[in-house]
Every structure is written in structure tokens, then in C-alpha cells.
Design an enzyme around this catalytic site. Structure first.
Site, PDB file in Angstrom:
ATOM      1  N   VAL A  11      41.430  37.792  49.106  1.00 21.73           N
ATOM      2  CA  VAL A  11      40.179  37.019  49.053  1.00 21.73           C
ATOM      3  C   VAL A  11      40.215  35.857  50.047  1.00 21.73           C
ATOM      4  CG1 VAL A  11      38.621  35.731  47.533  1.00 21.73           C
ATOM      5  CG2 VAL A  11      39.862  37.698  46.657  1.00 21.73           C
ATOM      6  N   LEU A 157      33.068  38.889  45.209  1.00 26.72           N
ATOM      7  CA  LEU A 157      33.076  40.032  46.124  1.00 26.72           C
ATOM      8  C   LEU A 157      33.732  41.263  45.492  1.00 26.72           C
ATOM      9  CD1 LEU A 157      36.222  40.382  47.212  1.00 26.72           C
ATOM     10  CD2 LEU A 157      35.588  38.460  48.654  1.00 26.72           C
ATOM     11  N   LYS A 208      32.493  33.330  35.985  1.00 28.88           N
ATOM     12  CA  LYS A 208      33.222  34.394  36.680  1.00 28.88           C
ATOM     13  C   LYS A 208      33.771  35.430  35.685  1.00 28.88           C
ATOM     14  CE  LYS A 208      35.773  36.737  39.474  1.00 28.88           C
ATOM     15  NZ  LYS A 208      35.249  37.698  40.422  1.00 28.88           N
ATOM     16  N   GLY A 257      34.306  57.994  34.410  1.00 28.55           N
ATOM     17  CA  GLY A 257      35.522  58.335  35.147  1.00 28.55           C
ATOM     18  C   GLY A 257      36.743  58.041  34.306  1.00 28.55           C
ATOM     19  N   GLY A 261      40.430  49.768  37.270  1.00 22.44           N
ATOM     20  CA  GLY A 261      41.768  49.272  37.587  1.00 22.44           C
ATOM     21  C   GLY A 261      41.603  48.094  38.521  1.00 22.44           C
ATOM     22  N   CYS A 264      41.428  42.722  39.367  1.00 17.71           N
ATOM     23  CA  CYS A 264      40.508  41.788  38.701  1.00 17.71           C
ATOM     24  C   CYS A 264      40.106  42.195  37.288  1.00 17.71           C
ATOM     25  CB  CYS A 264      39.257  41.605  39.559  1.00 17.71           C
ATOM     26  SG  CYS A 264      39.613  40.687  41.059  1.00 17.71           S
ATOM     27  N   LYS A 267      42.868  42.241  34.561  1.00 19.03           N
ATOM     28  CA  LYS A 267      43.411  40.880  34.393  1.00 19.03           C
ATOM     29  C   LYS A 267      42.356  39.943  33.777  1.00 19.03           C
ATOM     30  CE  LYS A 267      43.440  38.302  38.390  1.00 19.03           C
ATOM     31  NZ  LYS A 267      42.599  37.141  38.229  1.00 19.03           N
ATOM     32  N   LYS A 324      40.480  51.806  44.175  1.00 28.17           N
ATOM     33  CA  LYS A 324      39.122  52.243  44.482  1.00 28.17           C
ATOM     34  C   LYS A 324      39.075  52.602  45.967  1.00 28.17           C
ATOM     35  CE  LYS A 324      35.917  48.950  44.651  1.00 28.17           C
ATOM     36  NZ  LYS A 324      35.160  47.703  44.584  1.00 28.17           N
ATOM     37  N   ARG A 331      47.008  47.391  43.290  1.00 21.30           N
ATOM     38  CA  ARG A 331      47.324  46.623  42.085  1.00 21.30           C
ATOM     39  C   ARG A 331      46.573  47.215  40.893  1.00 21.30           C
ATOM     40  NH1 ARG A 331      46.231  40.646  44.368  1.00 21.30           N
ATOM     41  NH2 ARG A 331      44.558  41.781  45.385  1.00 21.30           N
TER      42      ARG A 331
HETATM   43  N1  LIG Z   1      40.805  40.722  44.786  1.00 20.67           N
HETATM   44  C1  LIG Z   1      39.538  40.567  44.447  1.00 20.67           C
HETATM   45  O1  LIG Z   1      38.695  41.456  44.595  1.00 20.67           O
HETATM   46  C2  LIG Z   1      39.066  39.240  43.899  1.00 20.67           C
HETATM   47  C3  LIG Z   1      37.699  38.979  43.817  1.00 20.67           C
HETATM   48  C4  LIG Z   1      37.305  37.728  43.344  1.00 20.67           C
HETATM   49  C5  LIG Z   1      38.248  36.800  42.946  1.00 20.67           C
HETATM   50  N2  LIG Z   1      39.580  37.093  43.022  1.00 20.67           N
HETATM   51  C6  LIG Z   1      40.553  36.078  42.635  1.00 20.67           C
HETATM   52  O2  LIG Z   1      41.024  35.450  43.821  1.00 20.67           O
HETATM   53  C7  LIG Z   1      42.383  35.002  43.637  1.00 20.67           C
HETATM   54  C8  LIG Z   1      43.249  35.517  44.768  1.00 20.67           C
HETATM   55  O3  LIG Z   1      43.294  36.922  44.688  1.00 20.67           O
HETATM   56  P1  LIG Z   1      43.867  37.804  45.888  1.00 20.67           P
HETATM   57  O4  LIG Z   1      43.589  39.210  45.524  1.00 20.67           O
HETATM   58  O5  LIG Z   1      43.386  37.284  47.166  1.00 20.67           O
HETATM   59  O6  LIG Z   1      45.443  37.462  45.738  1.00 20.67           O
HETATM   60  P2  LIG Z   1      46.591  37.765  46.810  1.00 20.67           P
HETATM   61  O7  LIG Z   1      47.841  37.868  46.025  1.00 20.67           O
HETATM   62  O8  LIG Z   1      46.181  38.889  47.698  1.00 20.67           O
HETATM   63  O9  LIG Z   1      46.646  36.443  47.727  1.00 20.67           O
HETATM   64  C9  LIG Z   1      47.171  35.214  47.329  1.00 20.67           C
HETATM   65  C10 LIG Z   1      47.830  34.558  48.532  1.00 20.67           C
HETATM   66  O10 LIG Z   1      48.181  33.220  48.200  1.00 20.67           O
HETATM   67  C11 LIG Z   1      49.420  32.918  48.858  1.00 20.67           C
HETATM   68  N3  LIG Z   1      49.997  31.733  48.207  1.00 20.67           N
HETATM   69  C12 LIG Z   1      50.529  31.634  46.966  1.00 20.67           C
HETATM   70  N4  LIG Z   1      50.920  30.352  46.736  1.00 20.67           N
HETATM   71  C13 LIG Z   1      50.635  29.642  47.853  1.00 20.67           C
HETATM   72  C14 LIG Z   1      50.808  28.284  48.222  1.00 20.67           C
HETATM   73  N5  LIG Z   1      51.345  27.385  47.381  1.00 20.67           N
HETATM   74  N6  LIG Z   1      50.411  27.891  49.458  1.00 20.67           N
HETATM   75  C15 LIG Z   1      49.871  28.777  50.318  1.00 20.67           C
HETATM   76  N7  LIG Z   1      49.678  30.088  50.014  1.00 20.67           N
HETATM   77  C16 LIG Z   1      50.059  30.514  48.796  1.00 20.67           C
HETATM   78  C17 LIG Z   1      50.219  34.196  48.723  1.00 20.67           C
HETATM   79  O11 LIG Z   1      51.283  34.262  49.657  1.00 20.67           O
HETATM   80  C18 LIG Z   1      49.128  35.241  48.979  1.00 20.67           C
HETATM   81  O12 LIG Z   1      49.047  35.557  50.355  1.00 20.67           O
HETATM   82  C19 LIG Z   1      42.791  35.488  42.255  1.00 20.67           C
HETATM   83  O13 LIG Z   1      42.614  34.459  41.323  1.00 20.67           O
HETATM   84  C20 LIG Z   1      41.806  36.610  41.975  1.00 20.67           C
HETATM   85  O14 LIG Z   1      41.602  36.812  40.613  1.00 20.67           O
HETATM   86  C21 LIG Z   1      40.007  38.296  43.511  1.00 20.67           C
END
Ligand SMILES: NC(=O)c1ccc[n+]([C@@H]2O[C@H](COP(=O)([O-])OP(=O)(O)OC[C@H]3O[C@@H](n4cnc5c(N)ncnc54)[C@H](O)[C@@H]3O)[C@@H](O)[C@H]2O)c1
Length: 453
Positions: A11, A157, A208, A257, A261, A264, A267, A324, A331
Site C-alpha cells: 500500500v 484500494l 475501515k 467461490g 483470502g 486484509c 485479518k 486473487k 498472504r
Molecule cells: N494490502 C491491501 O490491499 C491493503 C489495503 C488497504 C489497507 N491495507 C493496510 O495497509 C497496511 C500496510 O499493508 P501492506 O500490505 O502494504 O503491508 P506490507 O507488509 O506490504 O508493507 C509494510 C512495509 O512497511 C515496512 N516497515 C515496517 N516497519 C517500518 C518502519 N519502522 N520504518 C519504515 N518501514 C517500515 C516494511 O518493511 C514493509 O515494506 C496494513 O495495515 C494493511 O492492513 C492494506
């Protein structure tokens, strides 16, 4: 505006690139040096349609850069966005370790002047206040007044369509406790031309979870209708079209289906259940949504098991590893869980995915009976059964006669309903999908065999 993103994962990277695309100057900070090295070298760390193009364009236009130096990255930024992971703990609670670490690091590095720190990560109600307290504790004594506000700014997103969603949001949610913070974030999002909700931080944080839990509810509801369809001989595809034409229901998220998974929905549903429990509230509906989703996957595996008698020594082809289509994110992917069950029960698994194989192997590990194949046809070679787990477009266009001749037994379990019953019957497969009737005698026998309990 000058912005910083802390956490350049799925994200964070997409958000940073899309902020740059609308004209902001963005520095993405991550403490994973390997990730930063790759991004600085022009290599993408995730697969997401359209991302490469906007990253390249904005890097070359000097609006987007990457660093592991947090202090340098946030210097001069009007807003700093926290986008680190919030993975689930055993009891469903979100693990806020990364949020707290990021808040502490930001506190230590915050320059003088006014900065808004906004949390994009999905976090439980009350996290903004905790982030604020941690930053306060960590402000080092430097010259000049350091002023800041903490806001909540959840992201909605969809992976696989994330760049489009990030550039064309249905709405922006800003949870702020000061007008000053709301004004800064309002300016950040002005170029998007989307409705902006400015609410209190608790409402923003909970909104959210409410959205994701509702979408998960739609999926589990439809899957239960599909299960009833199988018992009474009705067709869930037609039912969902009928349902979707009612504007009170809407057509989206009504595909039957093997369940949701990804990083998001599983969790966030569990985290919301935990939030409710800590407040002494039993969110019975949400508990059922989670349970239905877990059982749906097991039902699919059980049907396959009955079809082949036992998985031991059988060859099973798996099409799809990502949770997907259009992403390499594995994940909480149903495919990985299904593959592990098959391997544990002695099957040989031949798997194919257009982009997610490397990340899947990183999770599953090298296993002697698991073979990653270079095409769906190679995966099908000698298979006793083929399961479609992810609805990649590529799988909808397969040459079914080539697929059939590669297999030992032409049996398809389609967990995503990607084929029409007529098309697959013509191609000579035994075919099981989710919630759709099997019409001829042979297929009725299959249905009896697989859905008798
Ligand atoms: N994946 C999705 O579709 C989605 C959609 C909306 C919201 N979210 C939320 O967004 C958040 C992030 O999700 P994601 O899928 O991008 O996670 P991700 O694990 O892909 O990315 C997290 C990043 O943060 C970095 N990080 C961790 N601690 C850090 C620090 N102290 N300083 C700098 N960087 C650091 C990690 O190295 C990693 O690159 C989560 O809370 C998730 O629930 C995800």
C-alpha cells in the site's frame, strides 16, 4: 506538496507513486534495505497493474524517491503517512509493533515546524491517540518548536486494481482532531476530485473495519446460498444476477467461490471481532462470517478428496497461487492452505501461477512433492484432478482439449466458477463448480458422491 511515506510495502509504494502522479513530491521510506536497494535500482517489489509505469515516470520526473533514512525522508514533509503492516496475532488482535516502532522513529526525527502524521495502515480504534503519545514521548530536544497532529486516513484500494483505485477513489476518509490537520490532508487529496469525509479519528478508524467486514459478509452470505444451491439443484450464478439487479443489494461482491483470502479481509474481520469483544460486545454476525469462510475452503478440499478417494499418491494440478488475480500477493491465499493439505496427505502437487510462484515458494518452502510449472498445461500433466483456485483471466482462455489430453483423469474442481457448465461439458470434463447444478446423469452421480453430507 512535499510528502513522506513510512513503509514502502504494497500500500505504501502504491500510495507514494499515486501521490506523485497527481503532482506531489514524495519520499518513500522503508527500513528494509534490500527493498529500498531494489526500488532505487528501478526494480519493482510487487506486481500490480500500471504500477511500473507510474513509478518510472515519477522517479524520472523527480517527484518520487526511495530511502531507508527516515530522518532525511521526512525532513520538510508537510504530511507523513504511516503505512506499515498490522498483521494478526493469535487471538485476532492486530499486532501494532510496526506502528509503534514507526511512531517512535518519527518522534525522534520530527523536525521543527508543523507536520501532520497520518496513519494509512488499518488500525484498531484508539491507535491515533497511542501514536500521538508515542511521538510526544520521543520528540528529542532540538532547537525550534516542533508541532504536530496525528490523523487517521484509512485506505480502501483493492489489490490487483490498486493503482486505479488509488487514483480514482470513491471517497477519502480523514479522521482528524484539529482543523489544521484536516486542512493539510484536505489539500493533499484535493487533486483527486473525490468526496472527502472529515470525521473524528475513532469514526475514521472504525469505518475501515466496517467496510471490509461488510464486504466479507457479502461473500460469506453468497457462499452459503451457493451451498444451499448444491443441495436443492439451484444455480447461484443466476440467483446472484437476480439479487444484483436490486439496487438495494447491488451486483458487486456476489460471486460464489471458495471464500476470501489475502492480507486484509481475514485479518480485519478477526480484528473487528476482537475490538467488539474487548468492549464486551458479541458480534455474532461477524463470527459467523469468519466461520463460513473457513469452512468453505475445507468443503472444497473435502469434495476433491471424495472425488479421488484419497489424496495419497495422487497427482493434483493447482491453477492459481495468489489470493486473487492480477497480484503476486500470497498472504492468506486459499491456494497455499489447499496445497499444504494436499502435500500433508501424500499428494504430488503441480502448481502454476502467472506471477506468484516465487512468493508462494518462499512461504511453502521447497517440498519434494511440490512442482512449480511453467504453464497450466504442464501443471495438468498426468493429473488425477485439476483445481482452479484463483480466477486469472489466462485460465478462462485455456485450450480445453489440450488441457484434457494432458491429464490422467479429466476432472476439474473450479473454486471460482470461471467456466460455463455447457462449455466444460462439451470439452468432456467431469466438472464441479461452486453452487451450480450438474445436469447429466454422470454429473448427478458426481454430485451425489461429493455432496452427500
Ligand atoms: N494490502 C491491501 O490491499 C491493503 C489495503 C488497504 C489497507 N491495507 C493496510 O495497509 C497496511 C500496510 O499493508 P501492506 O500490505 O502494504 O503491508 P506490507 O507488509 O506490504 O508493507 C509494510 C512495509 O512497511 C515496512 N516497515 C515496517 N516497519 C517500518 C518502519 N519502522 N520504518 C519504515 N518501514 C517500515 C516494511 O518493511 C514493509 O515494506 C496494513 O495495515 C494493511 O492492513 C492494506
Amino acid at each position: 506538496m512535499k510528502l513522506a511515506i513510512v513503509g514502502a510495502g504494497h500500500v505504501g509504494l502504491i500510495s507514494g507513486a499515486c501521490f506523485a502522479e497527481v503532482g506531489h513530491h514524495v519520499v518513500c521510506v522503508d527500513n528494509d534495505q534490500e527493498k529500498i536497494d531494489k526500488l532505487q535500482a528501478g526494480e519493482l517489489t510487487i506486481h500490480e497493474p500500471g504500477l511500473e509505469e507510474i513509478v518510472k515516470r515519477n522517479v524520472s520526473d523527480n517527484r518520487l524517491s526511495f530511502t531507508s533514512d527516515l530522518a532525511g525522508g521526512i525532513a520538510g514533509a508537510e504530511a507523513v503517512f504511516i503505512v506499515v503492516g498490522t498483521p494478526p496475532l493469535e487471538d485476532g488482535r492486530s499486532d501494532l509493533t510496526y506502528i509503534y516502532e514507526a511512531a517512535a522513529a518519527i518522534g525522534k526525527a520530527l523536525p521543527s515546524g508543523y507536520t501532520v502524521i497520518a496513519t494509512i495502515s488499518t488500525v484498531p480504534v484508539g491507535t491515533s491517540s497511542e501514536v500521538e503519545a508515542i511521538i510526544k514521548e520521543n520528540l528529542s530536544s532540538r532547537d525550534g518548536a516542533i508541532e504536530f497532529d496525528v490523523a487517521s486516513n484509512p485506505e480502501f484500494l483493492r489489490e490487483g486494481a490498486a493503482v486505479f483505485d488509488r487514483l480514482h477513489p470513491h471517497r477519502i476518509v480523514i479522521g482528524a482532531n484539529s482543523e489544521r490537520a484536516a486542512d493539510v490532508l484536505n489539500s493533499v487529496y484535493e487533486p483527486y476530485n473525490a468526496p472527502i469525509w472529515i470525521v473524528d479519528r475513532e469514526t475514521s478508524e472504525l469505518a475501515k473495519y466496517a467496510c471490509n467486514a461488510f464486504l466479507a459478509t457479502k461473500i460469506s452470505f453468497v457462499n452459503e446460498i451457493a451451498n444451499i444451491c448444491e443441495l436443492v439443484g439451484a444455480n447461484v450464478e443466476k440467483i446472484t444476477k437476480i439479487m444484483g439487479q436490486d439496487p438495494r443489494i447491488g451486483p458487486d461482491f456476489l460471486r460464489a467461490g471458495i471464500g476470501y483470502g489475502g492480507s486484509c479481509f481475514p485479518k480485519d474481520t478477526r480484528a473487528l471481532d476482537h475490538i467488539a469483544r474487548t468492549q464486551g460486545h458479541n458480534f455474532a454476525l461477524l463470527k459467523a462470517v469468519i466461520e463460513v469462510n473457513n469452512v468453505q475452503r475445507e468443503r472444497f478440499v473435502e469434495k476433491m478428496r471424495r472425488s479421488v478417494g484419497s489424496f495419497n499418491d495422487k497427482t493434483i494440478a493447482i491453477l492459481g497461487l495468489s489470493f486473487k488475480p492480477n497480484t503476486d500477493d500470497v498472504r492468506e491465499s486459499p491456494a497455499l492452505r489447499i496445497i499444504q493439505i494436499l502435500l500433508d496427505e501424500g499428494a504430488r502437487v503441480r502448481a502454476y501461477d502467472p506471477v506468484a510462484a516465487e512468493k508462494a515458494v518462499a512461504v511453502l518452502g521447497e517440498q519434494p512433492k511440490l512442482k512449480i510449472c511453467a504453464s497450466p498445461y504442464e501443471a495438468a500433466e498426468g493429473a488425477d484432478l485439476l483445481a482452479i483456485v484463483t480466477e486469472w483471466d489466462e485460465f478462462k482462455k485455456l485450450d480445453l482439449s489440450t488441457l484434457r489430453s494432458a491429464m490422467k483423469h479429466p476432472v476439474i474442481y473450479d473454486g471460482r466458477n470461471i467456466y460455463s457448465i455447457e462449455e466444460i461439458a462439451e470439452a468432456g470434463f467431469e466438472y464441479y463448480s461452486v453452487g451450480r447444478p450438474i445436469e447429466n446423469k454422470e454429473r448427478t452421480a458426481l454430485l451425489d458422491r461429493t455432496v452427500s453430507t
